[in-house]
Scaffold this motif. Structure first.
Motif, PDB file in Angstrom:
ATOM      1  N   SER A  38       0.844  -1.190   0.000  1.00 22.81           N
ATOM      2  CA  SER A  38       0.000   0.000   0.000  1.00 22.81           C
ATOM      3  C   SER A  38       0.879   1.240   0.000  1.00 22.81           C
ATOM      4  O   SER A  38       1.964   1.248   0.592  1.00 22.81           O
ATOM      5  N   ASP A 308      -9.197   2.275  -2.097  1.00 26.70           N
ATOM      6  CA  ASP A 308      -9.759   2.876  -3.302  1.00 26.70           C
ATOM      7  C   ASP A 308      -9.490   2.020  -4.535  1.00 26.70           C
ATOM      8  O   ASP A 308     -10.414   1.632  -5.235  1.00 26.70           O
ATOM      9  N   THR A 309      -8.232   1.702  -4.804  1.00 28.62           N
ATOM     10  CA  THR A 309      -7.846   0.986  -6.014  1.00 28.62           C
ATOM     11  C   THR A 309      -6.713   0.021  -5.705  1.00 28.62           C
ATOM     12  O   THR A 309      -5.837   0.326  -4.897  1.00 28.62           O
ATOM     13  N   VAL A 310      -6.742  -1.142  -6.372  1.00 28.12           N
ATOM     14  CA  VAL A 310      -5.643  -2.100  -6.294  1.00 28.12           C
ATOM     15  C   VAL A 310      -5.094  -2.294  -7.702  1.00 28.12           C
ATOM     16  O   VAL A 310      -5.805  -2.728  -8.600  1.00 28.12           O
ATOM     17  N   PHE A 311      -3.821  -1.965  -7.892  1.00 25.99           N
ATOM     18  CA  PHE A 311      -3.179  -2.101  -9.188  1.00 25.99           C
ATOM     19  C   PHE A 311      -2.412  -3.415  -9.259  1.00 25.99           C
ATOM     20  O   PHE A 311      -1.822  -3.857  -8.273  1.00 25.99           O
ATOM     21  N   GLU A 318       1.676   3.159 -12.124  1.00 25.82           N
ATOM     22  CA  GLU A 318       0.355   3.795 -12.207  1.00 25.82           C
ATOM     23  C   GLU A 318      -0.207   4.063 -10.810  1.00 25.82           C
ATOM     24  O   GLU A 318      -0.972   5.014 -10.616  1.00 25.82           O
ATOM     25  N   ALA A 319       0.147   3.231  -9.848  1.00 26.82           N
ATOM     26  CA  ALA A 319      -0.325   3.453  -8.479  1.00 26.82           C
ATOM     27  C   ALA A 319       0.270   4.737  -7.911  1.00 26.82           C
ATOM     28  O   ALA A 319      -0.418   5.507  -7.232  1.00 26.82           O
ATOM     29  N   ALA A 322      -1.591   7.561  -9.460  1.00 29.92           N
ATOM     30  CA  ALA A 322      -2.942   7.685  -8.911  1.00 29.92           C
ATOM     31  C   ALA A 322      -2.918   8.399  -7.574  1.00 29.92           C
ATOM     32  O   ALA A 322      -3.749   9.279  -7.297  1.00 29.92           O
ATOM     33  N   GLY A 328      -8.571   9.918  -5.725  1.00 29.58           N
ATOM     34  CA  GLY A 328      -9.297   8.795  -5.145  1.00 29.58           C
ATOM     35  C   GLY A 328      -9.778   9.059  -3.732  1.00 29.58           C
ATOM     36  O   GLY A 328      -9.560  10.128  -3.152  1.00 29.58           O
ATOM     37  N   VAL A 332      -4.427   3.536  -1.926  1.00 30.42           N
ATOM     38  CA  VAL A 332      -4.015   2.998  -3.214  1.00 30.42           C
ATOM     39  C   VAL A 332      -3.080   1.837  -2.940  1.00 30.42           C
ATOM     40  O   VAL A 332      -2.074   1.988  -2.244  1.00 30.42           O
ATOM     41  N   GLU A 341      -5.106  -9.424  -8.840  1.00 33.86           N
ATOM     42  CA  GLU A 341      -5.386  -8.308  -7.944  1.00 33.86           C
ATOM     43  C   GLU A 341      -5.940  -8.839  -6.630  1.00 33.86           C
ATOM     44  O   GLU A 341      -6.582  -9.883  -6.571  1.00 33.86           O
TER      45      GLU A 341
END
Length: 342
Positions: A38, A308-311, A318-319, A322, A328, A332, A341
């Motif tokens: 994270s 929020d998001t898992v890359f 990209e994480a 982001a 977000g 992340v 993922e």
């Protein structure tokens, strides 16, 4: 093993995917197969090359992660194959007063971090994480989670009925909301938009203030508290917000200084601090024992960090983008499992 490293300098252009031999644990060490990592704001500061002279390249970034034990050293007795654990942010701070070389023990700079498929860590710097959390949720705990816990525990724990003001909606702030509510506190949050205000109210915030619409939000805080002010401020902003936090605190209140997102050099009107007997207390994550206490609280209340998001692992850069964009809501994360993922 596969890993990401700032190879020839900092900056996202220098973050490259690499392969190497899987390390083997020494007698007091454990080999982990990482499942998720994270990002924190601190990781952006490292990426920008602004985290001080001690943080140099080559460097595997990120401090927050989770994985399973796949091999133990001959002297390790507290962990077994298959245990799901997280490395503590400070690899050399078990509890009590921080060591004098505190900054030398941080994962993700100056020590190699967890953006890797495998890693070796001292057994006494590992902590079991709650079973009910997903890998991505558990990965947010070592830095962001422990910081939120410490901000509500130091220099004294938040008590039921107290009012806590939390600045922002980053990973630390969002978990602090849930922890403060679980402790019986009344929670006020400053946010950057009406949408985020609605989101933090769903997490339990009693009042959400859009700081872009209400720049002198300390006045709103005092009005909400009947002119008294809040007992504790979790000050995650820095230079641009510290004076408003001072104004928002009650006489005898505590300001927990955590972040410096808005700048490093702040001006204070000292009479407000002196005559109202305010306490300014800084928090730098916390020791391994604080991590264990956090996990007991999470498990008891079944609190879940906001993700929020898992890359995927192959899209790790990209994480960083982001998180840097700030668009977000929640943590992340990156899956460390190839093409899977969390």
């Amino acid at each position: 093993m596969r890993y990401w490293s700032f190879k020839d300098g900092f900056g996202l252009e220098n973050l490259v995917a690499r392969e190497g031999e899987t390390p083997q644990p020494g007698p007091d060490e454990v080999l982990l197969e990482l499942s998720a990592a994270s990002l924190n704001y601190r990781d952006l500061v490292v990426m920008w090359g602004q985290h001080g002279r001690a943080v140099t390249t080559p460097l595997i970034p990120l401090s927050d992660g989770v994985g399973k034990v796949i091999k133990t050293g001959s002297a390790v007795q507290d962990f077994a194959i298959g245990d799901r654990v997280s490395p503590a942010f400070f690899q050399h701070w078990d509890g009590g007063a921080p060591p004098q070389n505190l900054e030398r023990g941080r994962l993700g700079g100056p020590l190699d971090g967890v953006l890797t498929t495998h890693g070796v860590f001292p057994a006494n710097a590992l902590v079991r994480v709650p079973d009910y959390l997903s890998d991505a949720e558990a990965a947010t705990l070592p830095c962001a989670g422990v910081t939120a816990w410490s901000a509500l525990s130091e220099p004294a724990p938040v008590r039921p009925g107290e009012t806590v003001l939390i600045l922002g909606t980053g990973g630390v702030a969002l978990l602090a909301i849930s922890l403060a509510k679980a402790a019986g506190a009344r929670v006020i949050v400053t946010t950057s938009s009406s949408e985020r205000a609605a989101q933090v109210r769903k997490l339990g915030a009693d009042l959400a203030i859009n700081r872009n619409e209400v720049p002198n939000w300390s006045k709103t805080v005092r009005e909400f508290t009947g002119g008294i002010g809040c007992d504790r401020v979790v000050e995650l902003g820095g230079a641009a917000t510290l004076m408003e936090s001072v104004k928002a605190a009650k006489t005898g209140g505590t300001i927990i200084v955590v972040g410096n997102v808005t700048g490093n050099t702040a001006e204070l009107f000292l009479p407000l601090v002196l005559t109202r007997r305010l306490t300014l207390h800084s928090v730098s994550v916390g020791p391994r024992q604080a991590f264990e206490a956090l996990n007991r609280a999470l498990d008891h209340h079944k609190i879940r960090p906001v993700v929020d998001t898992v890359f995927p692992f192959d899209r790790a850069p990209e994480a960083f983008r982001a998180l840097e964009s700030g668009g977000g809501f929640g943590n992340v994360c990156i899956s460390c499992v190839q093409e899977t993922e969390c």
